[in-house]
Each structure stands twice: as structure tokens, then as C-alpha cells.
Design a protein around this motif. Structure first.
Motif, mmCIF file in Angstrom:
data_model
loop_
_atom_site.group_PDB
_atom_site.id
_atom_site.type_symbol
_atom_site.label_atom_id
_atom_site.label_comp_id
_atom_site.label_asym_id
_atom_site.label_seq_id
_atom_site.Cartn_x
_atom_site.Cartn_y
_atom_site.Cartn_z
ATOM 1 N N PHE A 59 81.454 -25.603 -105.902
ATOM 2 C CA PHE A 59 81.397 -24.958 -104.499
ATOM 3 C C PHE A 59 80.429 -23.987 -104.264
ATOM 4 O O PHE A 59 79.626 -23.906 -103.059
ATOM 5 N N PRO A 100 86.444 -24.781 -99.289
ATOM 6 C CA PRO A 100 86.071 -25.313 -98.021
ATOM 7 C C PRO A 100 87.039 -24.946 -96.809
ATOM 8 O O PRO A 100 88.344 -24.992 -97.301
ATOM 9 N N GLU A 104 88.710 -31.362 -95.893
ATOM 10 C CA GLU A 104 89.406 -31.634 -97.137
ATOM 11 C C GLU A 104 91.008 -31.970 -96.689
ATOM 12 O O GLU A 104 91.417 -31.157 -95.987
#
Length: 355
Positions: A59, A100, A104
């Protein structure tokens, strides 16, 4: 700027690195003032990399070498476009979980700490608290109350771990609670249990020095050295009808400590696994069934905990400044910080780096 960076096991270096660029949209530049040394930092130093990625993080893209430090805070130096909840000059604490924010399963439910792509500032992120500055996303920065002591900006993160563990253990008014492990997380978990209303506190650890330190902070706690006495016997003897404690929280990541929790907890009690175990371990599953207990994990905390925990500290409900046994400069962090905390005969509990 000066930064303490991890290159490998037993390889921490004070280095000159570039100061972060000016913050972009949704970013905050923090001038760090205080940073704590966490048990996970010690694990990385001793036999890492563990959480620190050797290849770019999925990420954040971060990888070795890593600026250390995820228990920290400081003063806002600059803000990027769109940031409205903090201003230049505000004192802030870092909530270090980076994930995030939508798209998700867990993010859409506000359970950011459970993201499969989780990163941690100071462990898998470009920046960390053991440096003069850190560039953070706006959701990683929380303004602290005026009454909060300056160094307490570095104590909110470990305190949040203890508060969440007590939440997971359903600790409430009148509870009896055993904590195994008298490190900073274990002691602050006991503080959180007391703040939640627990009236009977037990602490197990094989290190007498740490038990004495804990006793000086929490005079009412019953301390137990498992090398000399049975944890279960001591807990059962001091609880109503000798049934055992309501909640047992394992804060060290030790198989024997977890077994002690199972032995000491009452029937239909709750065991919370807070410490990180290095591998698989055996547990008496007959006793788990026979005693009808619940076993729950406790992974970090909710990312919304910062205002709650800051108030618990600033009002004195959790006086975790009493945990701090040493304050050091950044350039002395390896010798007087990491090495001191790893000394088996050491007398330190919580060490704060004053940036």
C-alpha cells in the motif's frame, strides 16, 4: 534532518535524511517532539525485519531502511489543501495505522486496523517518529487537549492498546482482572482496567524489578512471580469463592503466560490475547471447553480511539506518565533506549525519546 533508521537486526543508525516535502492535499507535516520505544520496535531491533518490509509495501511502497517510531507526536508545521481539523501550531498525536479509507470490506465498515493492506507509520511507511519531522495523512493526526502534558502525545498510542484490550475483555465496574506481562503494555492495560472500574487487579511477570515498578504505579495490584508461585493459585485464592478472575489479558506473547490465563480465569470468563506470539503454542483445549471460556484476540485499537484515550490520560484516569522511567535524546536512542530495555537485568519500563 536527523533520523533513526532500521537497516537490519542490531543495525540501527542515526542518519541525515532529507526533510519531508511540503504537504500535499490531505497531508500534515509534523515537527516531532516525543517518541516512545515500543516492544515491537525492540523485536525488530533484536531479530527483524518482521513488520518492516524488505520489498515495497503493497500500500505505501515503503521498504528498508525504515525510520523507526510509531508512538509519537509533536507540533503541526504545515498543512496541505483540504485539511481542516488541525492548524499550524497545534499539538498533535500520531495515530499510526495507514490503510485504504474506502473500497475494501473492512475500510467500508470503519475497521481500518483489520485491513489486509495495513501499514504502520514507523514500521512500513516512509516516515516515523524517531526523526525530526514526519509527513502524515490527515487521518493520522489528532489534536490533543490543552491539559495534556507534552510527552503524553507519545503515550496515547500504547495506552490505546491497553484500553482496547480491556474493551475486548468486557472489563467493567467490579471486574477482577489478571494481566500477564509487566512491560509498559501490561501495566497500562491494568491502568485501563482500573479506569473501567475493575476492583481486583493481578499482575504476573518473572522480573521482580518490573513487578516492583508496577507496584509503585498501582499499589493495589497483587503481583505474582510465576517462577516462585502458581499464578492460578494466587488468583483463585484472592477472588470471590475462589472461582478465578473475570478477565485474563495476555500482554507478553508467551505460551506459558497464556496457559496461566486459562488456569486463572473463572468458568465463562474471558481470555484476551494482546501480546504477539512468535509461533504456534499448545493450549489445554479440554479446559477451554470444560470451563466454557471465551478466547479473543486484541489487535491494536480502533483508529477513532485518540480523543477518548487523550481524555483518559489528561484527566488522570490513566496516569501513564508514571510509566516513564527515562527520557533520552535521539542520538542516544540505541545505547540508552533500545539496549537498556533489552537488558534482562535492566530497571527501565518506558523510555521516551525527546526529539
Amino acid at each position: 534532518m536527523k533520523a533513526l533508521r532500521f537497516h537490519g537486526a542490531k543495525d540501527l543508525r542515526i542518519e541525515d535524511v532529507d526533510k519531508p516535502a511540503s504537504p500535499g492535499p490531505g497531508q500534515v507535516l509534523v515537527r516531532n517532539t516525543h517518541c516512545g520505544i515500543c516492544g515491537s520496535d525492540l523485536h525488530e531491533y533484536s531479530y527483524g525485519p518482521i513488520f518492516i518490509p524488505q520489498e515495497p509495501h503493497v500500500f505505501t511502497g515503503a521498504k528498508l531502511p525504515q525510520i523507526m517510531g510509531h508512538e509519537f507526536g509533536g507540533v503541526v508545521e504545515a498543512i496541505g489543501p483540504g485539511v481542516g481539523h488541525v492548524a499550524v501550531g497545534d499539538r498533535v498525536s500520531c495515530q499510526p495505522i495507514v490503510t485504504p479509507r474506502a473500497g475494501e470490506y473492512h475500510a467500508d465498515r470503519g475497521l481500518f486496523q483489520l485491513s489486509d493492506r495495513i501499514a504502520i507509520v514507523g514500521l512500513s511507511h516512509d516516515w516515523g517518529g524517531m526523526a525530526e519531522y514526519a509527513l502524515l495523512d490527515d487521518y493520522n493526526v489528532a489534536k490533543v487537549p490543552d491539559e495534556l502534558a507534552d510527552e503524553a502525545v507519545a503515550l496515547i498510542e500504547p495506552t490505546a492498546v491497553g484500553v482496547y484490550a480491556c474493551d475486548r475483555g468486557e472489563v467493567t465496574a467490579g471486574s477482577s482482572v489478571l494481566v500477564t506481562g509487566a512491560g509498559p503494555i501490561g501495566v497500562v492495560t491494568l491502568m485501563a482496567a482500573r479506569a473501567a472500574g475493575a476492583t481486583r487487579l493481578f499482575l504476573s511477570d518473572p522480573n521482580d524489578t518490573r513487578l516492583e515498578l508496577a507496584k509503585s504505579v498501582l499499589p493495589e495490584v497483587v503481583t505474582i512471580n510465576p517462577t516462585r508461585e502458581s499464578v492460578a493459585d494466587a488468583v483463585h485464592a484472592a477472588t470471590e469463592a475462589s472461582v478465578g478472575c473475570d478477565t485474563a489479558i495476555e500482554c507478553v506473547g508467551n505460551e506459558h503466560a497464556l496457559k496461566d490465563c486459562l488456569s486463572a480465569v473463572r468458568k465463562q470468563g474471558i481470555i484476551v490475547q494482546c501480546g504477539l506470539h512468535p509461533g504456534e503454542g499448545a493450549l489445554d483445549w479440554f479446559q477451554v471447553t470444560f470451563k466454557d471460556v471465551q478466547i479473543r484476540g486484541s489487535w491494536t485499537y480502533g483508529t477513532h480511539f485518540w480523543p477518548r484515550v487523550a481524555k483518559l490520560i489528561s484527566t488522570g484516569m490513566i496516569p501513564d506518565e508514571k510509566l516513564v522511567t527515562r527520557r533520552i535524546a535521539l542520538e542516544d536512542a540505541v545505547r540508552d533506549g533500545f539496549d537498556a530495555l533489552l537488558d534482562p537485568a535492566g530497571d527501565q519500563l518506558k523510555i521516551i525519546i525527546e526529539i
